[in-house]
Design a protein around this motif. Structure first.
Motif, PDB file in Angstrom:
ATOM      1  N   PRO A 284       0.843  -1.213   0.000  1.00  0.00           N
ATOM      2  CA  PRO A 284       0.000   0.000   0.000  1.00  0.00           C
ATOM      3  C   PRO A 284       0.873   1.255   0.000  1.00  0.00           C
ATOM      4  O   PRO A 284       2.015   1.223   0.481  1.00  0.00           O
ATOM      5  N   GLU A 285       0.329   2.333  -0.510  1.00  0.00           N
ATOM      6  CA  GLU A 285       1.063   3.597  -0.594  1.00  0.00           C
ATOM      7  C   GLU A 285       1.538   4.056   0.784  1.00  0.00           C
ATOM      8  O   GLU A 285       2.561   4.733   0.936  1.00  0.00           O
ATOM      9  N   THR A 286       0.766   3.663   1.811  1.00  0.00           N
ATOM     10  CA  THR A 286       1.061   4.111   3.184  1.00  0.00           C
ATOM     11  C   THR A 286       2.220   3.340   3.821  1.00  0.00           C
ATOM     12  O   THR A 286       2.676   3.707   4.891  1.00  0.00           O
ATOM     13  N   ASP A 287       2.680   2.267   3.160  1.00  0.00           N
ATOM     14  CA  ASP A 287       3.762   1.457   3.748  1.00  0.00           C
ATOM     15  C   ASP A 287       5.040   2.299   3.842  1.00  0.00           C
ATOM     16  O   ASP A 287       5.469   2.886   2.842  1.00  0.00           O
ATOM     17  N   GLN A 288       5.618   2.328   5.011  1.00  0.00           N
ATOM     18  CA  GLN A 288       6.759   3.226   5.234  1.00  0.00           C
ATOM     19  C   GLN A 288       8.099   2.503   5.222  1.00  0.00           C
ATOM     20  O   GLN A 288       9.100   3.063   5.639  1.00  0.00           O
ATOM     21  N   GLU A 294       8.051   4.439  -4.901  1.00  0.00           N
ATOM     22  CA  GLU A 294       6.682   4.825  -5.275  1.00  0.00           C
ATOM     23  C   GLU A 294       6.399   4.462  -6.734  1.00  0.00           C
ATOM     24  O   GLU A 294       7.272   4.623  -7.596  1.00  0.00           O
ATOM     25  N   GLU A 334      -3.964   3.226  -9.239  1.00  0.00           N
ATOM     26  CA  GLU A 334      -3.680   3.296  -7.796  1.00  0.00           C
ATOM     27  C   GLU A 334      -2.188   3.538  -7.552  1.00  0.00           C
ATOM     28  O   GLU A 334      -1.342   3.023  -8.276  1.00  0.00           O
ATOM     29  N   ARG A 335      -1.895   4.345  -6.512  1.00  0.00           N
ATOM     30  CA  ARG A 335      -0.492   4.554  -6.114  1.00  0.00           C
ATOM     31  C   ARG A 335      -0.102   3.465  -5.128  1.00  0.00           C
ATOM     32  O   ARG A 335      -0.864   3.153  -4.216  1.00  0.00           O
ATOM     33  N   ARG A 337       3.559   1.155  -3.306  1.00  0.00           N
ATOM     34  CA  ARG A 337       5.008   1.141  -3.082  1.00  0.00           C
ATOM     35  C   ARG A 337       5.533  -0.234  -3.449  1.00  0.00           C
ATOM     36  O   ARG A 337       4.815  -1.229  -3.319  1.00  0.00           O
TER      37      ARG A 337
END
Ligand SMILES: Nc1ncnc2c1ncn2[C@@H]1O[C@H](COP(=O)(O)OP(=O)(O)OP(=O)(O)O)[C@@H](O)[C@H]1O
Length: 349
Positions: A284-288, A294, A334-335, A337
């Protein structure tokens, strides 16, 4: 069980070389999947091994006994090889039992016990013995063809694309039954296929034939992870190939500084980097997590159990292909990672 050793085997038809000097050893009791594209010479190699065709040069040894060399060409029946052709080729006017015992000496043909034993070996009920081949499904006919090949207890069995005419579900089931029967019979086997999934799942070893040359052979996992050439990488499954360089023991490319297969000698300099689409984790885009890149989902090919994605890297002006489980298919646009797992192969440029 038998061992098979092939050395310098050559064959040409009308002056056109088809086999260019094949060297191959098959361990006793193992199954070698001979994989190659159409026209690469797989069937010709099998036919030469069986003795249906004469080799132009090279030697073939079965259990240390030469069956083909310079002027030597033992006829098929003296090689003790079981042969399963592409489409069963059962005799339609004979029953299943009569087909199975066809290759046995006349005195042994009446033994019902042997038929029952062989039907059990290939996973078919004994009651099928009196059926006509037309009363069986394609997969069942292939099993009878294998039972017929195994009847004289050959040490070596050759199978020429035995599942090619079967539909997908039946193919998997028949494949497994055939592998079980070969193992139970203790036979050494060479199976010809152009289907990489079949070769990887069935072969203890996979040997890749390419334009009449044996390009690479080894355990399935080695072939998949470390194909010898870029072309082989793309033939044995789907490959992501990216331009890069090797420096400080890592492969640097648009996906980052990636670890290289440990036993691959990688000289510093320009390379093509190869990894498999399923090595790219789509997060997911939120994965840090550190180093995750990206990307945007550009295109999706949904295939049920999994989906192939084309991903546009945001910082690199490059696209890569990834494979995700079907239930986790993202939306187009969709964005996400990306993180890479495992090691990569490199090919000097
Ligand atoms: N009897 C023959 N006479 C002339 N040429 C032949 C003969 N048998 C095969 N060839 C040629 O040898 C080459 C290899 O054929 P072969 O059938 O061995 O390949 P293959 O890898 O088994 O292909 P496929 O997967 O399509 O069956 C082809 O170019 C074919 O035309």
């Amino acid at each position: 069980m038998s061992t098979l050793r092939i050395s310098g085997l050559k064959k040409a038809f009308d002056g056109h070389p088809v086999l260019h000097g094949i060297d191959l050893s098959v361990r006793s009791g193992s199954l070698v999947a001979l994989l190659g594209p159409s026209g690469s010479g797989k069937t010709t190699l099998l036919r030469v091994l069986c003795g249906f065709e004469r080799a132009d040069a090279g030697t073939i040894e079965i259990d240390g006994r030469r069956v083909a060399a310079d002027r030597l060409h033992l006829p098929t029946e003296q090689r003790h090889i079981g042969y399963v052709p592409q489409e069963g080729a059962l005799f339609p006017h004979l029953t299943v039992a009569e087909n199975i015992v066809f290759g046995l000496p006349r005195a042994q043909r009446r033994t019902q016990h042997r038929v029952a034993e062989l039907l059990e070996l290939v996973g078919l009920p004994e009651s099928y013995a009196l059926r006509a081949p037309q009363q069986l499904s394609g997969g069942q006919q292939q099993r009878v063809a294998l039972a017929r090949a195994l009847a004289p207890s050959p040490g070596l069995v050759m199978l020429d694309e035995p599942f090619s005419s079967l539909d997908a579900a039946l193919r998997v089931e028949t494949r497994e039954a055939v592998a079980r029967a070969l193992a139970a019979a203790g036979a050494t086997a060479v199976l010809v296929t152009h289907d990489q999934a079949e070769a990887l799942s069935l072969g203890h070893e996979v040997a890749v034939l390419w334009r009449g040359k044996l390009l690479q052979s080894g355990p399935p996992q080695t072939l998949y992870r470390r194909p010898a050439t870029r072309e082989l990488a793309a033939f044995i499954g789907e490959a992501v190939l990216l331009r890069g360089t090797v420096a400080n023991g890592r492969a640097h490319c648009v996906l980052g500084a990636l670890p290289i297969q440990p036993d691959q000698h990688a000289a510093e300099g320009a390379v093509d980097v190869m990894l498999r689409p399923e090595q790219i984790d789509v997060l997911p885009e939120t994965d840090q997590r550190d180093g995750a890149l990206e990307a945007v989902v550009q295109a999706i090919t949904f295939q049920g159990q999994d989906a192939a994605l084309t991903l546009q890297l945001i910082d690199a002006h490059a696209t890569v292909r990834a494979r995700v489980p079907g239930y986790r298919t993202p939306r187009e646009g969709e964005r996400v990672r990306l993180a890479v797992g495992g090691e990569v192969s490199v090919y000097p440029r």
